[in-house]
Enzyme design. Structure first.
Site, PDB file in Angstrom:
ATOM      1  N   HIS A   9      22.369 125.507  25.305  1.00 51.27           N
ATOM      2  CA  HIS A   9      21.440 125.176  24.220  1.00 51.27           C
ATOM      3  C   HIS A   9      20.847 123.782  24.389  1.00 51.27           C
ATOM      4  O   HIS A   9      21.362 122.946  25.138  1.00 51.27           O
ATOM      5  CB  HIS A   9      22.147 125.281  22.859  1.00 51.27           C
ATOM      6  CG  HIS A   9      23.262 124.295  22.694  1.00 51.27           C
ATOM      7  ND1 HIS A   9      23.046 122.959  22.423  1.00 51.27           N
ATOM      8  CD2 HIS A   9      24.612 124.446  22.764  1.00 51.27           C
ATOM      9  CE1 HIS A   9      24.214 122.336  22.328  1.00 51.27           C
ATOM     10  NE2 HIS A   9      25.173 123.205  22.547  1.00 51.27           N
ATOM     11  N   GLU A  13      21.977 116.908  17.328  1.00 44.52           N
ATOM     12  CA  GLU A  13      22.383 115.647  16.697  1.00 44.52           C
ATOM     13  C   GLU A  13      23.830 115.291  17.047  1.00 44.52           C
ATOM     14  O   GLU A  13      24.158 114.127  17.303  1.00 44.52           O
ATOM     15  CB  GLU A  13      22.217 115.740  15.177  1.00 44.52           C
ATOM     16  CG  GLU A  13      20.763 115.806  14.731  1.00 44.52           C
ATOM     17  CD  GLU A  13      20.617 115.887  13.228  1.00 44.52           C
ATOM     18  OE1 GLU A  13      21.649 115.883  12.519  1.00 44.52           O
ATOM     19  OE2 GLU A  13      19.463 115.943  12.750  1.00 44.52           O
ATOM     20  N   ARG A  59      22.266 126.693  16.961  1.00 49.58           N
ATOM     21  CA  ARG A  59      21.686 125.883  18.028  1.00 49.58           C
ATOM     22  C   ARG A  59      21.338 126.725  19.260  1.00 49.58           C
ATOM     23  O   ARG A  59      20.363 126.453  19.948  1.00 49.58           O
ATOM     24  CB  ARG A  59      22.612 124.727  18.397  1.00 49.58           C
ATOM     25  CG  ARG A  59      24.022 125.100  18.860  1.00 49.58           C
ATOM     26  CD  ARG A  59      24.858 123.825  18.975  1.00 49.58           C
ATOM     27  NE  ARG A  59      26.209 124.025  19.474  1.00 49.58           N
ATOM     28  CZ  ARG A  59      27.264 124.328  18.738  1.00 49.58           C
ATOM     29  NH1 ARG A  59      27.125 124.528  17.432  1.00 49.58           N
ATOM     30  NH2 ARG A  59      28.466 124.439  19.283  1.00 49.58           N
ATOM     31  N   GLU A  87      30.850 128.837  20.968  1.00 46.96           N
ATOM     32  CA  GLU A  87      31.562 127.773  21.672  1.00 46.96           C
ATOM     33  C   GLU A  87      33.058 127.819  21.375  1.00 46.96           C
ATOM     34  O   GLU A  87      33.501 128.397  20.367  1.00 46.96           O
ATOM     35  CB  GLU A  87      30.976 126.416  21.256  1.00 46.96           C
ATOM     36  CG  GLU A  87      31.599 125.204  21.945  1.00 46.96           C
ATOM     37  CD  GLU A  87      31.438 125.192  23.458  1.00 46.96           C
ATOM     38  OE1 GLU A  87      32.066 126.056  24.113  1.00 46.96           O
ATOM     39  OE2 GLU A  87      30.729 124.305  23.975  1.00 46.96           O
TER      40      GLU A  87
END
Length: 212
Positions: A9, A13, A59, A87
């Site tokens: 991805h 942030e 994301r 993830e």
């Protein structure tokens, strides 16, 4: 032969602030992360995918959307979303600042065979690789002669890729971390167990603009 295009991805942030961003947390793509995804899409615009498999985290889904908008062969293309491509879960460490002196953080990065997330309720490397490998194997059987785009995450992808090409568990983080929106291409011959690495961590298409 199945050809897999693995894409991490775009930059988020939490990537920028160097915090754990696992399977139970999400963070918006930065402007540079969006631009990376668009550039990856332009780079792959003339690749006709037979299937697209994306992590169910925002994301990854956002990255896939920006990437695919640039593709010239979307007619009839189905995008499927998989929890198994989320993830690795970091348990109580989700969202906290990464301490690079921590023993288990070092193991995660350098010796995944020694990684033990029990103390903070995280997911094991074996669990991560098992669930992701099962999904990739299912897809390779369904598309034995296809081109498949996979959009997922850094730890998942580097451990999965190294496992698929036959490396030992202690080497599953070798070559990592993968760059945001990097492209790694593996080929799977129908009658062979292991995969062949054709392109690794390719960001040659990216401009040098790294402003967030």
């Amino acid at each position: 032969m199945t050809t897999f295009y693995f894409v991490r991805h775009g930059k988020t942030e939490l990537n920028l602030s160097l915090r754990f961003q696992g399977g139970k947390i999400d963070s918006p793509l930065l402007p540079i992360g969006i631009e990376q995804a668009i550039q990856a899409g332009r780079y792959l615009c003339d690749t006709s995918f037979d299937a697209v498999a994306v992590s169910t985290q925002k994301r990854a889904m956002d990255t896939a959307n920006y990437l695919l908008k640039e593709n010239d062969y979307l007619d009839g293309l189905t995008v499927n979303y998989y929890d198994s491509l989320r993830e690795i879960k970091f348990g109580k460490r989700e969202g906290i600042e990464i301490d690079h002196t921590d023993e288990q953080t070092k193991n995660l990065r350098q010796r995944p065979d020694l990684y033990d997330p029990t103390a903070f309720g995280g997911e094991t490397i074996d669990s991560l690789v098992k669930r992701s490998t099962e999904t990739i194997e299912q897809i390779s059987k369904k598309y034995p002669d296809g081109k498949v785009l996979i959009v997922a995450h850094g730890v998942l992808l580097i451990t999965l890729i190294n496992s698929l090409i036959g490396k030992e568990k202690s080497q599953w983080r070798e070559g990592g971390p993968l760059a945001n929106t990097s492209i790694t291409i593996l080929e799977k011959e129908n009658d062979l167990q292991n995969y062949t690495l054709k392109t690794f961590n390719d960001v040659s298409y990216q401009s040098q603009n790294e402003e967030a």
